[in-house]
Design a protein around this motif. Structure first.
Motif, PDB file in Angstrom:
ATOM      1  N   PHE A   1       6.607   0.376  -2.677  1.00 55.58           N
ATOM      2  CA  PHE A   1       6.107   1.378  -3.313  1.00 55.58           C
ATOM      3  C   PHE A   1       5.713   2.486  -2.759  1.00 55.58           C
ATOM      4  O   PHE A   1       5.145   2.198  -1.996  1.00 55.58           O
ATOM      5  N   GLN A   2       5.276   4.550  -2.984  1.00 53.19           N
ATOM      6  CA  GLN A   2       5.177   5.087  -1.711  1.00 53.19           C
ATOM      7  C   GLN A   2       3.881   5.141  -2.149  1.00 53.19           C
ATOM      8  O   GLN A   2       3.336   5.888  -1.659  1.00 53.19           O
ATOM      9  N   GLY A   3       3.056   5.552  -3.288  1.00 52.07           N
ATOM     10  CA  GLY A   3       2.118   6.058  -3.639  1.00 52.07           C
ATOM     11  C   GLY A   3       1.884   7.793  -4.675  1.00 52.07           C
ATOM     12  O   GLY A   3       1.263   8.390  -3.494  1.00 52.07           O
TER      13      GLY A   3
ATOM     14  N   LEU B   1       1.161  -0.991  -0.481  1.00 53.25           N
ATOM     15  CA  LEU B   1      -0.235  -0.231  -0.002  1.00 53.25           C
ATOM     16  C   LEU B   1       1.369   1.046   0.171  1.00 53.25           C
ATOM     17  O   LEU B   1       1.827   1.366   0.598  1.00 53.25           O
ATOM     18  N   GLY B   2       0.810   1.842  -1.103  1.00 57.32           N
ATOM     19  CA  GLY B   2       1.435   3.530  -0.875  1.00 57.32           C
ATOM     20  C   GLY B   2       0.542   4.656  -0.090  1.00 57.32           C
ATOM     21  O   GLY B   2      -0.576   4.907  -0.971  1.00 57.32           O
ATOM     22  N   THR B   3       1.529   4.850   0.477  1.00 56.20           N
ATOM     23  CA  THR B   3      -0.077   6.152   1.058  1.00 56.20           C
ATOM     24  C   THR B   3       0.674   7.681   1.659  1.00 56.20           C
ATOM     25  O   THR B   3       0.316   8.409   2.245  1.00 56.20           O
ATOM     26  N   ILE B   4       1.928   7.685   0.849  1.00 59.58           N
ATOM     27  CA  ILE B   4       2.571   8.838   1.175  1.00 59.58           C
ATOM     28  C   ILE B   4       2.016  10.714   0.866  1.00 59.58           C
ATOM     29  O   ILE B   4       2.132  11.437   1.324  1.00 59.58           O
TER      30      ILE B   4
ATOM     31  N   THR C   1      -3.634   0.070  -4.322  1.00 60.79           N
ATOM     32  CA  THR C   1      -2.745  -1.482  -3.732  1.00 60.79           C
ATOM     33  C   THR C   1      -2.294  -1.798  -4.464  1.00 60.79           C
ATOM     34  O   THR C   1      -2.742  -2.030  -6.066  1.00 60.79           O
ATOM     35  N   GLU C   2      -1.111  -2.274  -4.573  1.00 58.40           N
ATOM     36  CA  GLU C   2       0.015  -3.212  -5.174  1.00 58.40           C
ATOM     37  C   GLU C   2      -0.341  -4.828  -5.070  1.00 58.40           C
ATOM     38  O   GLU C   2       0.225  -5.015  -4.209  1.00 58.40           O
ATOM     39  N   ILE C   3      -0.426  -5.274  -5.807  1.00 58.08           N
ATOM     40  CA  ILE C   3      -0.159  -7.146  -6.206  1.00 58.08           C
ATOM     41  C   ILE C   3       1.430  -7.292  -6.928  1.00 58.08           C
ATOM     42  O   ILE C   3       1.458  -7.008  -8.016  1.00 58.08           O
TER      43      ILE C   3
ATOM     44  N   THR D   1       1.767 -11.746   1.980  1.00 56.00           N
ATOM     45  CA  THR D   1       2.077 -10.666   2.816  1.00 56.00           C
ATOM     46  C   THR D   1       1.313  -9.395   2.916  1.00 56.00           C
ATOM     47  O   THR D   1       1.127  -9.438   1.700  1.00 56.00           O
ATOM     48  N   SER D   2       1.486  -8.225   4.020  1.00 56.98           N
ATOM     49  CA  SER D   2       1.335  -7.210   3.407  1.00 56.98           C
ATOM     50  C   SER D   2       2.081  -6.355   4.076  1.00 56.98           C
ATOM     51  O   SER D   2       2.759  -6.533   4.762  1.00 56.98           O
ATOM     52  N   ARG D   3       2.650  -5.370   3.533  1.00 55.77           N
ATOM     53  CA  ARG D   3       3.365  -3.627   3.547  1.00 55.77           C
ATOM     54  C   ARG D   3       2.784  -3.032   3.642  1.00 55.77           C
ATOM     55  O   ARG D   3       2.849  -2.553   2.439  1.00 55.77           O
ATOM     56  N   ILE D   4       2.986  -1.405   3.728  1.00 52.76           N
ATOM     57  CA  ILE D   4       3.242  -0.205   3.419  1.00 52.76           C
ATOM     58  C   ILE D   4       4.467   0.855   3.104  1.00 52.76           C
ATOM     59  O   ILE D   4       4.742   0.547   4.122  1.00 52.76           O
ATOM     60  N   ASN D   5       4.091   0.864   2.127  1.00 57.65           N
ATOM     61  CA  ASN D   5       5.526   1.688   1.249  1.00 57.65           C
ATOM     62  C   ASN D   5       6.406   0.987   1.364  1.00 57.65           C
ATOM     63  O   ASN D   5       7.910   1.505   1.925  1.00 57.65           O
TER      64      ASN D   5
END
Length: 274
Positions: free
Chosen positions: A211-213, A171-174, A233-235, A204-208
Motif C-alpha cells: 500500500f502507498q498511503g 509504510l505508505g508514504t506517497i 503503518t500497516e501490519i 519484515t518491513s518495506r515502504i510502499n
C-alpha cells in the motif's frame, strides 16, 4: 468512560483537559491521558454496524471483519493519545473522503440489496464529519503546543490474499513530504523490521510495497497541518487467522509491548531531526 458530545470533546481538547470518552453516538473513542507530542490512530478498528442496515446488507459479519483492522487500537492503547473508530468501514469509511466514504460495492461484491435511503446516508456522513471535527481540533492543539506532531496511523491488511511474498509491516508514504521526512520514515521502517514476534513469525518491513498511503486520514491531516507527519503503518494480519476469524492475543500483546518502546524512540528521533 465518559460519553460526550462532539462540542464537549472539542472544548476539553482546547482546554487541554485529560479525559477518556466515547462519542455520544458511540461512533468513535478518544483517550487523552496527557497532551503528548504524538497521536495514535486506528480508524478501521471498529466492527459496529447499525441495526437499521442489517437486512439491506449483502456482506456477512465475517465479510466485514475480514476487511476491517481488528486489534489495531489495542496495539497502541497504552499510549497517551489514542483515537479510534468504533463503527465498521462498511457503514462509512473514515479513511475515505466523504464523497466516497459510503460503499456501493466492496472488494468486488455489491454491498446493498437496495440503494441506501438518503436518511441512512446522511446519518453515516454525519458520523464521518464529527470524527474529523475532533481530528482537526486534536491535531491543531498538539501542533500548536509543540510546534510539530507525529501521528501513528495504524492499519492491518490481509496478507494471504497476495500471490507473492509481502512484508509484515508496510509504510505508505506517497502523500507525505519525503524530502523533509524521508529519514524518519526509513528509521521507522527499520525499527518495525527488527520486531521479535512469537510463534516463529518473521518481521519484515518495506515502504510502499503493498500500500502507498492513500488514506483520507493521512491526507486530511497532511493537507491541513504543515508540521505534522503521519506515518501510515500497516501490519499484515499475522496476529490472526484471517480466513477462520481467529485472533492470536499473544501476538497482539507482543506488538503492543514492543510499540511501547519503539514509538517513543521514533518520537525522539522525529523531534531531534525535524
Amino acid at each position: 468512560m465518559l460519553k460526550l458530545s462532539v462540542a464537549s470533546i472539542i472544548s476539553n481538547i482546547q482546554a487541554e483537559v485529560p479525559f477518556e470518552t466515547v462519542s455520544e453516538d458511540y461512533s468513535f473513542r478518544l483517550k487523552i491521558a496527557e497532551y503528548a507530542p504524538y497521536i495514535c490512530g486506528a480508524v478501521h478498528d471498529g466492527h459496529q454496524f447499525r441495526k437499521s442496515l442489517w437486512e439491506n446488507c449483502l456482506h456477512s459479519a465475517y465479510d466485514r471483519w475480514y476487511e476491517e483492522d481488528p486489534c489495531t487500537r489495542e496495539m497502541v492503547q497504552s499510549h497517551p493519545i489514542v483515537i479510534a473508530g468504533c463503527d465498521s468501514r462498511f457503514e462509512y469509511d473514515l479513511n475515505r473522503a466523504p464523497e466516497t466514504a459510503i460503499y456501493t460495492d466492496a472488494w468486488g461484491k455489491q454491498l446493498w440489496k437496495n440503494p441506501l435511503a438518503e436518511e441512512e446516508r446522511n446519518h453515516s456522513l454525519q458520523k464521518h464529519s464529527n470524527f474529523y471535527k475532533v481530528v482537526q481540533a486534536l491535531v491543531q492543539q498538539i501542533e500548536t503546543k509543540y510546534g510539530k506532531a507525529i501521528v501513528f496511523d495504524m492499519h492491518s491488511y490481509n496478507w494471504k490474499r497476495w500471490d507473492r511474498e509481502v512484508p509484515t509491516w508496510n509504510l505508505g508514504t506517497i502523500n507525505i513530504d519525503n524530502e523533509r521526512f524521508g529519514k524518519v520514515v526509513a528509521s521507522w521502517c527499520h525499527r518495525l523490521g527488527q520486531m521479535q514476534l512469537p510463534n516463529g513469525i518473521k518481521s519484515t518491513s518495506r515502504i510502499n510495497d503493498t500500500f502507498q498511503g492513500n488514506g483520507y486520514f493521512l491526507k486530511y491531516i497532511t493537507q491541513n497541518f504543515n508540521n505534522t507527519l503521519v506515518l501510515a503503518t500497516e501490519i499484515a494480519k499475522v496476529y490472526c487467522d484471517e480466513y477462520e476469524g481467529i485472533l492470536y492475543p499473544e501476538v497482539v500483546r507482543s506488538v503492543e509491548d514492543q510499540l511501547k518502546e519503539l514509538i517513543p524512540l521514533q518520537l525522539k528521533e522525529f523531534q531531534e531531526s525535524i
